[in-house]
Design a protein around this motif. Structure first.
Motif, PDB file in Angstrom:
ATOM      1  N   HIS A 158       0.821  -1.219   0.000  1.00  0.00           N
ATOM      2  CA  HIS A 158       0.000   0.000   0.000  1.00  0.00           C
ATOM      3  C   HIS A 158       0.856   1.270   0.000  1.00  0.00           C
ATOM      4  O   HIS A 158       0.383   2.333   0.385  1.00  0.00           O
ATOM      5  CB  HIS A 158      -0.915   0.008   1.231  1.00  0.00           C
ATOM      6  CG  HIS A 158      -1.850  -1.163   1.281  1.00  0.00           C
ATOM      7  ND1 HIS A 158      -2.983  -1.239   0.516  1.00  0.00           N
ATOM      8  CD2 HIS A 158      -1.796  -2.306   2.002  1.00  0.00           C
ATOM      9  CE1 HIS A 158      -3.600  -2.377   0.767  1.00  0.00           C
ATOM     10  NE2 HIS A 158      -2.897  -3.047   1.665  1.00  0.00           N
ATOM     11  N   ASP A 161      -0.697   4.513  -1.679  1.00  0.00           N
ATOM     12  CA  ASP A 161      -1.930   5.079  -1.122  1.00  0.00           C
ATOM     13  C   ASP A 161      -1.693   5.391   0.357  1.00  0.00           C
ATOM     14  O   ASP A 161      -1.731   4.508   1.212  1.00  0.00           O
ATOM     15  CB  ASP A 161      -3.073   4.074  -1.291  1.00  0.00           C
ATOM     16  CG  ASP A 161      -4.412   4.620  -0.807  1.00  0.00           C
ATOM     17  OD1 ASP A 161      -4.430   5.666  -0.131  1.00  0.00           O
ATOM     18  OD2 ASP A 161      -5.441   3.977  -1.091  1.00  0.00           O
ATOM     19  N   GLU A 162      -1.427   6.677   0.662  1.00  0.00           N
ATOM     20  CA  GLU A 162      -1.052   7.059   2.033  1.00  0.00           C
ATOM     21  C   GLU A 162      -2.122   6.712   3.068  1.00  0.00           C
ATOM     22  O   GLU A 162      -1.809   6.285   4.169  1.00  0.00           O
ATOM     23  CB  GLU A 162      -0.724   8.550   2.096  1.00  0.00           C
ATOM     24  CG  GLU A 162       0.601   8.880   1.461  1.00  0.00           C
ATOM     25  CD  GLU A 162       0.985  10.332   1.655  1.00  0.00           C
ATOM     26  OE1 GLU A 162       0.564  10.931   2.662  1.00  0.00           O
ATOM     27  OE2 GLU A 162       1.717  10.845   0.804  1.00  0.00           O
ATOM     28  N   GLN A 163      -3.388   6.919   2.710  1.00  0.00           N
ATOM     29  CA  GLN A 163      -4.463   6.640   3.660  1.00  0.00           C
ATOM     30  C   GLN A 163      -4.551   5.132   3.957  1.00  0.00           C
ATOM     31  O   GLN A 163      -4.650   4.718   5.110  1.00  0.00           O
ATOM     32  CB  GLN A 163      -5.802   7.150   3.123  1.00  0.00           C
ATOM     33  CG  GLN A 163      -6.914   7.069   4.152  1.00  0.00           C
ATOM     34  CD  GLN A 163      -8.204   7.725   3.643  1.00  0.00           C
ATOM     35  OE1 GLN A 163      -8.309   8.083   2.472  1.00  0.00           O
ATOM     36  NE2 GLN A 163      -9.154   7.856   4.532  1.00  0.00           N
ATOM     37  N   ALA A 164      -4.498   4.311   2.905  1.00  0.00           N
ATOM     38  CA  ALA A 164      -4.541   2.851   3.088  1.00  0.00           C
ATOM     39  C   ALA A 164      -3.310   2.381   3.859  1.00  0.00           C
ATOM     40  O   ALA A 164      -3.394   1.526   4.745  1.00  0.00           O
ATOM     41  CB  ALA A 164      -4.638   2.146   1.743  1.00  0.00           C
ATOM     42  N   ALA A 166      -1.563   4.089   6.042  1.00  0.00           N
ATOM     43  CA  ALA A 166      -1.712   4.475   7.452  1.00  0.00           C
ATOM     44  C   ALA A 166      -2.606   3.481   8.199  1.00  0.00           C
ATOM     45  O   ALA A 166      -2.310   3.096   9.337  1.00  0.00           O
ATOM     46  CB  ALA A 166      -2.276   5.887   7.560  1.00  0.00           C
ATOM     47  N   GLN A 167      -3.701   3.046   7.559  1.00  0.00           N
ATOM     48  CA  GLN A 167      -4.594   2.082   8.200  1.00  0.00           C
ATOM     49  C   GLN A 167      -3.902   0.733   8.412  1.00  0.00           C
ATOM     50  O   GLN A 167      -4.020   0.117   9.471  1.00  0.00           O
ATOM     51  CB  GLN A 167      -5.859   1.890   7.359  1.00  0.00           C
ATOM     52  CG  GLN A 167      -6.787   3.088   7.406  1.00  0.00           C
ATOM     53  CD  GLN A 167      -7.986   2.908   6.476  1.00  0.00           C
ATOM     54  OE1 GLN A 167      -7.972   2.085   5.571  1.00  0.00           O
ATOM     55  NE2 GLN A 167      -9.017   3.705   6.719  1.00  0.00           N
ATOM     56  N   ASP A 170      -1.289   1.071  11.214  1.00  0.00           N
ATOM     57  CA  ASP A 170      -1.931   1.086  12.537  1.00  0.00           C
ATOM     58  C   ASP A 170      -2.262  -0.332  13.001  1.00  0.00           C
ATOM     59  O   ASP A 170      -1.999  -0.706  14.141  1.00  0.00           O
ATOM     60  CB  ASP A 170      -3.202   1.941  12.524  1.00  0.00           C
ATOM     61  CG  ASP A 170      -2.904   3.435  12.505  1.00  0.00           C
ATOM     62  OD1 ASP A 170      -1.734   3.806  12.750  1.00  0.00           O
ATOM     63  OD2 ASP A 170      -3.836   4.219  12.236  1.00  0.00           O
TER      64      ASP A 170
END
Length: 199
Positions: A158, A161-164, A166-167, A170
Motif C-alpha cells: 500500500h 496510497d497514504e491513507q490505506a 496508514a490504516q 496502525d
C-alpha cells in the motif's frame, strides 16, 4: 535422568544391549552431554522404535508414533520453544479435552505443571525420544522474527496510497507489539528495548 541401574534393567536385562555397549553409550553420552537413550540410538546400538518402547514401558506411557500421531503447530507455538527443547516436551494436539504432550522425561513434574498452566488444559502424556521431540518442535514452531516480518510485508503493498498505508500500519503496529510482548513473556525477559532505524 534415570539411574544407570534403571538403564541396565531396561536395555541389558531385556537383552537389547550388552553391558559393554551400554557402558560405551553412557561414556559417550556424558562426554557429549546427551541423554543415554538418545546416544544408544545415535551410536546404532538400538533402533529408535525399540529404544522408545523400552523407555515408554518404564514410564507406563504409550509411544508417540510419528506416522500416526497428528501434530497441530498451534499448540507448540503457544509455548516458548526453548522451554520445550530444554525439558524435552512438546504439546501436539487435543484429544477428548486433554492436551496430548510428547515427553522424554515424564519425571519433570514441575515443568509439566507449568506447561499445563500455560496452555490452560489438563495434559495426557506420550513417550518420545529427545531427538524426536526436537524434530517435532523445529518442524512446527515459527520463529517470532519471521512472523513479525510477515506482518510488516503487508504494508509494502500500500506504499502508493497514504491513507490505506496508514490504516495498515496502525493494524500491523498493534500486532507487532503484541507479538514482541508475547515472545518476551514466554522467554522470561525482564524488559524490552526498541531502537528506531532509518528505513
Amino acid at each position: 535422568m534415570l539411574s544407570l541401574d534403571t538403564y541396565k534393567e531396561l536395555f541389558v536385562e531385556k537383552g537389547l544391549l550388552t553391558v559393554d555397549a551400554l557402558q560405551d553409550a553412557v561414556t559417550k553420552a556424558k562426554k557429549e552431554q546427551r541423554p543415554i537413550e538418545e546416544m544408544v540410538v545415535a551410536m546404532g546400538l538400538l533402533a529408535a522404535g525399540d529404544c522408545a518402547k523400552a523407555m515408554a514401558s518404564h514410564f507406563d506411557l504409550p509411544v508417540y508414533n510419528e506416522e500416526k500421531d497428528v501434530v497441530d503447530p498451534a499448540y507448540i507455538n503457544h509455548v516458548n520453544y526453548e522451554f520445550l527443547e530444554k525439558w524435552h516436551m512438546a504439546p501436539i494436539h487435543v484429544r477428548k479435552d486433554k492436551l496430548i504432550v510428547v515427553v522424554a522425561n515424564p519425571e519433570a513434574v514441575i515443568e509439566l505443571h507449568m506447561l499445563s498452566q500455560w496452555v490452560q488444559a489438563p495434559i495426557t502424556l506420550m513417550y518420545a525420544l529427545p531427538h524426536q521431540i526436537r524434530r517435532i518442535i523445529h518442524a512446527n514452531s515459527h520463529e517470532p522474527l519471521e512472523e513479525i516480518q510477515q506482518l510488516t510485508r503487508g504494508a509494502a503493498a500500500h506504499e502508493d496510497d497514504e491513507q490505506a498505508l496508514a490504516q495498515v500500519i496502525d493494524g500491523v503496529a498493534v500486532q507487532v507489539v503484541d507479538k514482541v510482548v508475547e515472545v518476551a513473556l514466554y522467554r522470561g525477559a525482564s524488559d524490552i528495548h526498541i531502537e528506531p532505524h532509518d528505513t
